[in-house]
Design a protein around this motif. Sequence first.
Motif, PDB file in Angstrom:
ATOM      1  N   LYS A  33     -21.544  76.668  28.801  1.00 33.38           N
ATOM      2  CA  LYS A  33     -22.229  75.521  29.406  1.00 33.38           C
ATOM      3  C   LYS A  33     -21.334  74.746  30.355  1.00 33.38           C
ATOM      4  O   LYS A  33     -21.776  74.277  31.394  1.00 33.38           O
ATOM      5  N   ALA A  34     -20.081  74.584  29.993  1.00 33.78           N
ATOM      6  CA  ALA A  34     -19.170  73.774  30.794  1.00 33.78           C
ATOM      7  C   ALA A  34     -18.256  74.615  31.690  1.00 33.78           C
ATOM      8  O   ALA A  34     -17.277  74.111  32.215  1.00 33.78           O
ATOM      9  N   ALA A  35     -18.580  75.879  31.875  1.00 36.67           N
ATOM     10  CA  ALA A  35     -17.738  76.760  32.698  1.00 36.67           C
ATOM     11  C   ALA A  35     -17.808  76.346  34.160  1.00 36.67           C
ATOM     12  O   ALA A  35     -18.775  75.747  34.615  1.00 36.67           O
ATOM     13  N   GLY A  36     -16.755  76.700  34.886  1.00 36.81           N
ATOM     14  CA  GLY A  36     -16.720  76.429  36.319  1.00 36.81           C
ATOM     15  C   GLY A  36     -17.702  77.323  37.063  1.00 36.81           C
ATOM     16  O   GLY A  36     -18.208  78.308  36.514  1.00 36.81           O
ATOM     17  N   PRO A  37     -17.970  77.020  38.328  1.00 39.77           N
ATOM     18  CA  PRO A  37     -18.963  77.771  39.115  1.00 39.77           C
ATOM     19  C   PRO A  37     -18.679  79.277  39.206  1.00 39.77           C
ATOM     20  O   PRO A  37     -19.590  80.077  39.049  1.00 39.77           O
ATOM     21  N   ALA A  38     -17.431  79.658  39.429  1.00 38.52           N
ATOM     22  CA  ALA A  38     -17.105  81.090  39.564  1.00 38.52           C
ATOM     23  C   ALA A  38     -17.341  81.826  38.242  1.00 38.52           C
ATOM     24  O   ALA A  38     -17.944  82.902  38.218  1.00 38.52           O
ATOM     25  N   GLU A  39     -16.871  81.233  37.140  1.00 34.13           N
ATOM     26  CA  GLU A  39     -17.054  81.875  35.832  1.00 34.13           C
ATOM     27  C   GLU A  39     -18.536  81.908  35.452  1.00 34.13           C
ATOM     28  O   GLU A  39     -19.020  82.886  34.888  1.00 34.13           O
ATOM     29  N   THR A  40     -19.257  80.850  35.788  1.00 34.53           N
ATOM     30  CA  THR A  40     -20.687  80.792  35.497  1.00 34.53           C
ATOM     31  C   THR A  40     -21.433  81.896  36.235  1.00 34.53           C
ATOM     32  O   THR A  40     -22.263  82.589  35.645  1.00 34.53           O
ATOM     33  N   GLN A  41     -21.115  82.085  37.499  1.00 38.18           N
ATOM     34  CA  GLN A  41     -21.778  83.136  38.284  1.00 38.18           C
ATOM     35  C   GLN A  41     -21.500  84.518  37.695  1.00 38.18           C
ATOM     36  O   GLN A  41     -22.393  85.340  37.581  1.00 38.18           O
ATOM     37  N   MET A  87     -25.008  75.729  34.881  1.00 40.65           N
ATOM     38  CA  MET A  87     -25.796  76.889  34.485  1.00 40.65           C
ATOM     39  C   MET A  87     -27.283  76.584  34.349  1.00 40.65           C
ATOM     40  O   MET A  87     -28.054  77.467  34.024  1.00 40.65           O
ATOM     41  N   ALA A  88     -27.699  75.379  34.579  1.00 38.24           N
ATOM     42  CA  ALA A  88     -29.042  74.921  34.230  1.00 38.24           C
ATOM     43  C   ALA A  88     -30.178  75.855  34.611  1.00 38.24           C
ATOM     44  O   ALA A  88     -30.678  76.589  33.781  1.00 38.24           O
ATOM     45  N   GLY A  89     -30.661  75.831  35.830  1.00 39.57           N
ATOM     46  CA  GLY A  89     -31.889  76.508  36.240  1.00 39.57           C
ATOM     47  C   GLY A  89     -32.006  77.980  35.923  1.00 39.57           C
ATOM     48  O   GLY A  89     -32.779  78.389  35.068  1.00 39.57           O
TER      49      GLY A  89
END
Length: 121
Positions: free
Chosen positions: A41-49, A3-5
């Motif tokens: 913060k530690a979510a996977g790419p799909a959940e983060t998006q 999730m950084a940037g």
Amino acid sequence: AAMAGGARGLYRRILRLHRALPAALRALGDRYVKEEFRKHKAAGPAETQRFLREWEATLIQQQINEDKEKMRGKTVYGIQLTEEKLNDFRDEQIGQLKELMDEATKPKTKITISKDSQHET
């Protein structure tokens, strides 16, 4: 790390938008946003998006509401959630929304100090 940037910028924009809220609502909103971003913060790419997309949509809706408020001269806080959106929430998220609503709508307690309450030494 996922999730950084973009997340950092979105997070800052949300907190900046909260500056226009009354102090109690700002504190409540800031605390809620901080907890939500920390949890993801530690979510996977799909959940983060999905998380970032939903917060971006919320941010845009809040900005639209601000523009409408300026035109009408009336302050409105929050956004309406559609039934479709609510059906997408997990039970934990529904519980968090209920807690947030309860906190935001609870009556303010007033503290009064009476002159009769003098201490003797």
